[in-house]
Write an enzyme that holds these catalytic residues in place. Structure first.
Site, PDB file in Angstrom:
ATOM      1  N   CYS A  92       1.532  -1.416   0.100  1.00 54.78           N
ATOM      2  CA  CYS A  92      -0.351   0.163  -0.303  1.00 54.78           C
ATOM      3  C   CYS A  92       0.926   0.971   0.135  1.00 54.78           C
ATOM      4  O   CYS A  92       2.417   1.123  -0.264  1.00 54.78           O
ATOM      5  CB  CYS A  92      -0.868  -0.095   1.288  1.00 54.78           C
ATOM      6  SG  CYS A  92      -0.697  -0.436   2.592  1.00 54.78           S
ATOM      7  N   VAL A  93       0.172   1.895   0.309  1.00 52.63           N
ATOM      8  CA  VAL A  93       1.661   3.083   0.346  1.00 52.63           C
ATOM      9  C   VAL A  93       2.367   3.592   1.217  1.00 52.63           C
ATOM     10  O   VAL A  93       3.613   3.842   1.346  1.00 52.63           O
ATOM     11  CB  VAL A  93       0.494   4.999   0.561  1.00 52.63           C
ATOM     12  CG1 VAL A  93       1.945   5.718   0.892  1.00 52.63           C
ATOM     13  CG2 VAL A  93      -0.676   5.364  -0.421  1.00 52.63           C
TER      14      VAL A  93
END
Length: 181
Positions: A92-93
């Site tokens: 994810c980020v």
């Protein structure tokens, strides 16, 4: 906090890896032998490599986001890739909440670890993970569905509702409500 951890690609099993988006680059993907990527972001495009299959799950990193609708799909994909000899990277980020939650769900479904065991397994390999409270509740519900019981429960703390596995590390934290000006 060691910011280098955010550039780490953590090995969760011999075929499952977890990282932030910043750690994803073609050289590292080739070196590790990643064949599939699950990108759990709204805003970051998939890495374009002809030898790597990527899927993107558009999920916000917010307690109200419905990540649980992807628990089975992601776990099944990781399992299928492994059965064919491949390796999956989930990111994810930041590699802290969404992607960590999917790795935990996979360990519960295919390694038959309870939620607490799966969490501690992933945390040992990537100590910065911290799924948000909403994802925890969804993981608890998933564990209930898989095993008929829950090994983690949500408790009230000075910073709001948290899973009991956060109790010690949250003991001295104070919640400050956001102010709108």
């Amino acid at each position: 906090m060691n910011l280098e951890m955010f550039n780490q690609i953590a090995s969760i099993t011999d075929h499952l890896y977890l990282s932030s988006a910043a750690a994803v680059n073609p050289d590292r993907i080739r070196t590790i032998g990643i064949t599939h990527i699950i990108n759990v972001t709204m805003e970051i495009r998939n890495l374009n490599m002809p030898t790597v299959q990527s899927i993107q799950l558009h999920v916000e990193d917010a307690p109200h986001a419905r990540l649980s609708v992807y628990f089975d799909r992601a776990a099944d994909k990781i399992h299928q890739v492994h059965k064919r000899g491949g390796r999956t990277l989930v990111h994810c980020v930041a590699g802290v909440s969404r992607s960590a939650s999917l790795c935990i769900a996979y360990l519960m479904k295919y390694h038959r670890l309870n939620l607490a065991e799966a969490y501690y397994h992933v945390k040992k390999r990537r100590y910065v993970i911290r799924p948000n409270a909403g994802f925890w509740q969804q993981l608890i519900d998933f564990e209930q569905k898989l095993f008929g019981r829950a090994s983690v429960k949500m408790i009230q703390s000075s910073i709001g509702w948290i899973p009991d596995v956060y109790k010690e590390e949250s003991r001295n934290m104070v919640w400050f409500p956001s102010r709108r000006y």
